[in-house]
Design a protein around this motif. Structure first.
Motif, PDB file in Angstrom:
ATOM      1  N   ASP A 145       3.944   2.593  -4.097  1.00  0.00           N
ATOM      2  CA  ASP A 145       3.525   4.007  -4.711  1.00  0.00           C
ATOM      3  C   ASP A 145       2.811   3.602  -6.089  1.00  0.00           C
ATOM      4  OD1 ASP A 145       4.839   5.838  -3.129  1.00  0.00           O
ATOM      5  OD2 ASP A 145       6.260   6.808  -4.527  1.00  0.00           O
ATOM      6  N   ASP A 188       0.592   7.196  -2.594  1.00  0.00           N
ATOM      7  CA  ASP A 188       1.808   6.739  -1.831  1.00  0.00           C
ATOM      8  C   ASP A 188       1.178   6.100  -0.432  1.00  0.00           C
ATOM      9  OD1 ASP A 188       4.056   6.246  -0.082  1.00  0.00           O
ATOM     10  OD2 ASP A 188       4.942   8.458  -0.054  1.00  0.00           O
ATOM     11  N   ASP A 247       7.035  11.462  -1.919  1.00  0.00           N
ATOM     12  CA  ASP A 247       8.070  11.961  -0.975  1.00  0.00           C
ATOM     13  C   ASP A 247       9.410  11.120  -1.230  1.00  0.00           C
ATOM     14  OD1 ASP A 247       7.425   9.651   0.453  1.00  0.00           O
ATOM     15  OD2 ASP A 247       7.200  10.642   2.235  1.00  0.00           O
ATOM     16  N   GLY A 248       9.303  10.086  -2.096  1.00  0.00           N
ATOM     17  CA  GLY A 248      10.582   9.366  -2.547  1.00  0.00           C
ATOM     18  C   GLY A 248      11.360  10.310  -3.507  1.00  0.00           C
ATOM     19  N   ASP A 295      10.021   4.204  -1.903  1.00  0.00           N
ATOM     20  CA  ASP A 295       9.340   4.169  -3.352  1.00  0.00           C
ATOM     21  C   ASP A 295       9.196   5.768  -3.829  1.00  0.00           C
ATOM     22  OD1 ASP A 295       8.831   1.364  -2.822  1.00  0.00           O
ATOM     23  OD2 ASP A 295       6.664   2.083  -1.949  1.00  0.00           O
TER      24      ASP A 295
HETATM   25 MN   LIG Z   1       6.712   7.548   0.700  1.00  0.00          MN
END
Ligand SMILES: [Mn+2]
Length: 188
Positions: A20, A38, A146-147, A179
């Motif tokens: 990321d 990302d 989306d981490g 990440d």
């Molecule tokens: Mn991700």
């Protein structure tokens, strides 16, 4: 108009490389480019893609349209595993944003109906969808990979500075199997 942006980005638990990344560029004349990237997967291979993307976005002229910037970025990432990214361009009181893949962008202050562009940067994007909004009053935007859980709320951090807001969201909503990156930008 003034811009104040901060971000925090950490690799997944047990990983040193971070796939990321984020950046905030602010130029005289109240023009800014910022975003969250990302790269697919994680580890050193993903980190290299994100570093290439960040280098591209750090060097591009902010006089270009966001569509042109995204097209250049897409070309630069050609031949790599690819990345998701949400990139924002703020100029003359107007914010433009383009999101390829699932980096979220939210604002509790203005209606900003982001339309995601299908595909993967560097791999397959047929059309960049750029959304824009004129900002007539100060507005905060929060972008996250989306981490960070999609449950993250901009309301929780309304009273915090951008740096504190990033740390709060990271502490409360980070998923340590990926990440994770959060960016908070105040545009006023
Ligand atoms: Mn991700």
């Amino acid at each position: 108009m003034k811009v104040h942006g901060q971000y925090v980005s950490v690799p997944k638990a047990g990983e040193r490389a971070n796939g990321d990344g984020a950046f905030v560029r602010i130029e005289e004349g109240s023009c800014a480019l910022f975003g969250v990237i990302d790269a697919l997967g994680h580890g050193p291979g993903a980190e290299a893609v994100t570093q290439a993307a960040t280098a591209c976005l750090e060097s591009v002229t902010l006089e270009w349209s966001l569509d042109r910037i995204m097209t250049l970025l897409h070309g630069r990432l050609g031949g790599t595993r690819g990345a998701a990214a949400t990139i924002c361009l703020f100029r003359d009181g107007e914010l433009e944003a383009c999101a390829v893949g699932n980096v979220e962008l939210r604002s509790g202050d203005v209606r900003f109906p982001l339309v995601y562009s299908a595909g993967i940067l560097g791999v397959n994007v047929r059309k960049f969808r750029v959304c824009s909004a004129k900002l007539s009053r100060p507005a905060r935007f929060v972008a996250f990979s989306d981490g960070i859980s999609a449950r993250a709320s901009t309301d929780d951090v309304r009273q915090l500075t951008p740096a504190d807001a990033c740390h709060f969201i990271m502490q409360r909503y980070r998923r340590d199997n990926d990440d994770a990156t959060v960016l908070v930008a105040d545009l006023e």
